[in-house]
Design an enzyme around this catalytic site. Structure first.
Site, PDB file in Angstrom:
ATOM      1  N   GLY A  38       0.839  -1.189   0.000  1.00  0.00           N
ATOM      2  CA  GLY A  38       0.000   0.000   0.000  1.00  0.00           C
ATOM      3  C   GLY A  38       0.883   1.250   0.000  1.00  0.00           C
ATOM      4  N   ASN A  50      -6.479   5.205   9.482  1.00  0.00           N
ATOM      5  CA  ASN A  50      -6.043   3.955  10.094  1.00  0.00           C
ATOM      6  C   ASN A  50      -6.003   4.014  11.618  1.00  0.00           C
ATOM      7  OD1 ASN A  50      -3.924   5.729   8.950  1.00  0.00           O
ATOM      8  ND2 ASN A  50      -2.564   4.476  10.192  1.00  0.00           N
ATOM      9  N   GLN A  72      -7.417   1.288   4.244  1.00  0.00           N
ATOM     10  CA  GLN A  72      -8.253   0.824   5.362  1.00  0.00           C
ATOM     11  C   GLN A  72      -9.699   0.574   4.938  1.00  0.00           C
ATOM     12  OE1 GLN A  72      -7.628   0.013   8.550  1.00  0.00           O
ATOM     13  NE2 GLN A  72      -5.446   0.392   8.335  1.00  0.00           N
ATOM     14  N   SER A  87      -4.206  -2.424  -0.214  1.00  0.00           N
ATOM     15  CA  SER A  87      -3.155  -3.327   0.251  1.00  0.00           C
ATOM     16  C   SER A  87      -3.772  -4.621   0.756  1.00  0.00           C
ATOM     17  CB  SER A  87      -2.362  -2.654   1.377  1.00  0.00           C
ATOM     18  OG  SER A  87      -1.408  -3.540   1.896  1.00  0.00           O
ATOM     19  N   ALA A  88      -3.289  -5.760   0.225  1.00  0.00           N
ATOM     20  CA  ALA A  88      -3.917  -7.060   0.501  1.00  0.00           C
ATOM     21  C   ALA A  88      -3.893  -7.467   1.973  1.00  0.00           C
ATOM     22  CB  ALA A  88      -3.255  -8.138  -0.350  1.00  0.00           C
ATOM     23  N   HIS A  89      -2.800  -7.136   2.678  1.00  0.00           N
ATOM     24  CA  HIS A  89      -2.705  -7.671   4.052  1.00  0.00           C
ATOM     25  C   HIS A  89      -3.659  -6.993   5.031  1.00  0.00           C
ATOM     26  CE1 HIS A  89      -0.168  -4.748   6.433  1.00  0.00           C
ATOM     27  NE2 HIS A  89       0.123  -4.308   5.225  1.00  0.00           N
ATOM     28  N   THR A 114       9.784  -8.816 -11.907  1.00  0.00           N
ATOM     29  CA  THR A 114       8.942  -9.995 -12.104  1.00  0.00           C
ATOM     30  C   THR A 114       7.793  -9.968 -11.099  1.00  0.00           C
ATOM     31  OG1 THR A 114      10.824 -11.211 -12.915  1.00  0.00           O
ATOM     32  CG2 THR A 114       8.960 -12.528 -12.159  1.00  0.00           C
ATOM     33  N   CYS A 125       2.294   3.879  16.640  1.00  0.00           N
ATOM     34  CA  CYS A 125       2.127   3.859  15.196  1.00  0.00           C
ATOM     35  C   CYS A 125       3.403   4.229  14.457  1.00  0.00           C
ATOM     36  CB  CYS A 125       1.012   4.795  14.785  1.00  0.00           C
ATOM     37  SG  CYS A 125      -0.569   4.142  15.256  1.00  0.00           S
TER      38      CYS A 125
HETATM   39  C1  LIG Z   1      -1.396  -0.024   6.271  1.00  0.00           C
HETATM   40  C2  LIG Z   1      -1.650   1.263   5.581  1.00  0.00           C
HETATM   41  C3  LIG Z   1      -0.814   1.705   4.544  1.00  0.00           C
HETATM   42  C4  LIG Z   1       0.424   0.960   4.143  1.00  0.00           C
HETATM   43  O1  LIG Z   1       0.163  -0.264   3.544  1.00  0.00           O
HETATM   44  P1  LIG Z   1       1.361  -1.344   3.471  1.00  0.00           P
HETATM   45  O2  LIG Z   1       0.870  -2.367   2.524  1.00  0.00           O
HETATM   46  O3  LIG Z   1       1.511  -1.858   4.874  1.00  0.00           O
HETATM   47  O4  LIG Z   1       2.554  -0.607   3.001  1.00  0.00           O
HETATM   48  C5  LIG Z   1      -1.130   2.891   3.916  1.00  0.00           C
HETATM   49  N1  LIG Z   1      -2.196   3.603   4.262  1.00  0.00           N
HETATM   50  C6  LIG Z   1      -3.033   3.211   5.252  1.00  0.00           C
HETATM   51  C7  LIG Z   1      -4.227   4.044   5.574  1.00  0.00           C
HETATM   52  C8  LIG Z   1      -2.780   2.032   5.938  1.00  0.00           C
HETATM   53  O5  LIG Z   1      -3.590   1.658   6.921  1.00  0.00           O
END
Ligand SMILES: *Cc1c(COP(=O)(O)O)cnc(C)c1O
Length: 394
Positions: free
Chosen positions: A72, A152, A180, A200-202, A238, A326
């Site tokens: 992200g 976040n 988020q 962001s996938a995680h 890649t 944070c």
């Molecule tokens: C977690 C987060 C990011 C960063 O994402 P990553 O994949 O961990 O680099 C960016 N913006 C917000 C609002 C987030 O919560």
């Protein structure tokens, strides 16, 4: 008792169904998507099918509008810095807010060193940006507005649709950090009116190290990573095939589950907040009471340190976050809470609990008990609190 995980804004566990979808691309189907023989073509197909799936779920007009990234943070860097450089001839002014993620704020700061000027809009006590303030900040040098969809730390959801409407006749691009938001609340690109959107996938039960940027057709960007022609030449390297497949699967599952998870998490969140306020005194809810992410609880306990609460919770099996953690490792109070007008002391006493789909009411009742006990004990050794109660007795 098993650990209780209440930090879903930091990251989420990978859904087992996502792992299952990824495994073939970590084992037998290991081809390089750029290779033209069968193994390569199979990998390429998996990447492109994932791109189509992500585009369709988000409501993009075309799969080519989805650029896969390594996080992200990378999507935010690509959206801001590479748009800024591509439109440098038109202007050098960027508008953002004081409560953005560091991946946005630090990118803006870096651009300021190269001749760009940045307006950091203030927020109100709930963490909201005023749409009129965005409009008023625009000059004839403005090229980009970047505002996060949901915060976040405090979970406040910005009026992105309203803001995009005020920008309609302006010649500025609109980026939103929706990391988020995607997978937490319903979202559709056609209704949002943004030109760029990060995910962001995680953050939605997918793998770490996989993100994406939606780039509306016609938007120009400079290259972020030089090398091969991957990702429309914007980002060489890649492809993370398994990660991309995992992200698409995670997004599909998260969005399909929203109808069930949103009302359930809102109910759990509001139950927790009301219990907390009635059982512990000198507690303040940070963020907006209703315009907030379903799983976000952020509160300040006067006269105690958030870090001490965290360590006590950890010892009792609960994973949470505080306002100062944070900026990992640093004990500076959160820039988000300070921008919302909290004093340093109140910001230091903040605690963030972010719920996820696997949390239960029983877990929350257990945490409420622990918090009541912990806060009482910490206040008993806090000179500030003792002074306060003595004063009240007079
Ligand atoms: C977690 C987060 C990011 C960063 O994402 P990553 O994949 O961990 O680099 C960016 N913006 C917000 C609002 C987030 O919560």
């Amino acid at each position: 008792m098993a650990r209780i995980y209440l930090d879903h804004a930091a990251t989420t566990p990978v859904d087992p169904r996502v792992v299952k979808a990824m495994i073939p691309y970590l084992t037998g189907n290991f081809g390089n998507p750029s290779s033209i023989y069968q193994e390569g073509r199979a990998a390429k197909k998996a990447v492109e099918e994932s791109r189509e799936k992500v585009a369709e779920i988000l409501g993009a007009a075309d799969a080519r509008e989805i650029i896969f990234t390594g996080s992200g943070s990378e999507a935010n860097n690509l959206a801001i810095a590479e748009v800024a450089w591509a439109y440098r001839k038109r202007g050098n002014h960027i508008i953002t807010s004081a409560i953005e993620h560091h991946a946005v704020l630090e990118t803006c700061k870096a651009l300021e060193k190269h001749g760009f000027t940045v307006t950091y809009l203030p927020v109100d006590e709930y963490g909201l940006v005023a749409p009129e303030a965005v409009r008023e900040a625009i000059t004839d040098r403005t090229i980009l507005v970047s505002l996060m969809y949901a915060n976040n730390e405090v979970g406040t959801i910005q009026p992105i649709v309203e803001i995009s409407k005020t920008l309609q006749e302006k010649r500025v691009l609109f980026h939103t950090d929706a990391v988020q938001t995607v997978g937490s609340i319903p979202l559709h690109l056609k209704e949002l009116g943004v030109d760029l959107l990060s995910l962001s996938a995680h953050k939605f039960y997918g793998p770490k190290g996989t993100g994406a940027l939606y780039v509306k057709k016609g938007t120009r960007l400079h290259r972020l990573i030089h090398g091969g022609a991957q990702e429309r030449r914007l980002r060489a390297g890649t492809e993370n095939v398994a990660g991309i497949v995992g992200m698409a699967k995670a997004l599909e599952l998260a969005v399909a589950g929203l109808e069930e998870t949103v009302p359930r998490l809102v109910e759990l969140r509001d139950y927790f907040i009301s219990q907390l306020v009635s059982r512990i005194d000198h507690v303040k809810l940070n963020g907006h009471p209703t315009r907030r992410l379903p799983g976000n609880i952020n509160v300040s306990f006067e006269f105690v340190e958030g870090e001490s609460i965290l360590l006590n919770l950890d010892r009792k099996g609960v994973a949470a976050s505080s306002g100062s953690a944070c900026t990992s490792g640093s004990l500076d109070p959160s820039h988000v809470l300070l921008a919302m007008g909290l004093s340093h002391e109140t910001a230091h006493g903040s605690l963030r609990l972010t719920l996820g789909k696997e949390n239960t009411k029983e877990q929350l009742d257990y945490v409420l008990g622990i918090l009541e006990e912990t806060i009482t004990r910490l206040r008993e050794i806090s000179p500030l609190y003792l002074g306060q109660t003595a004063e009240r007795r007079i």
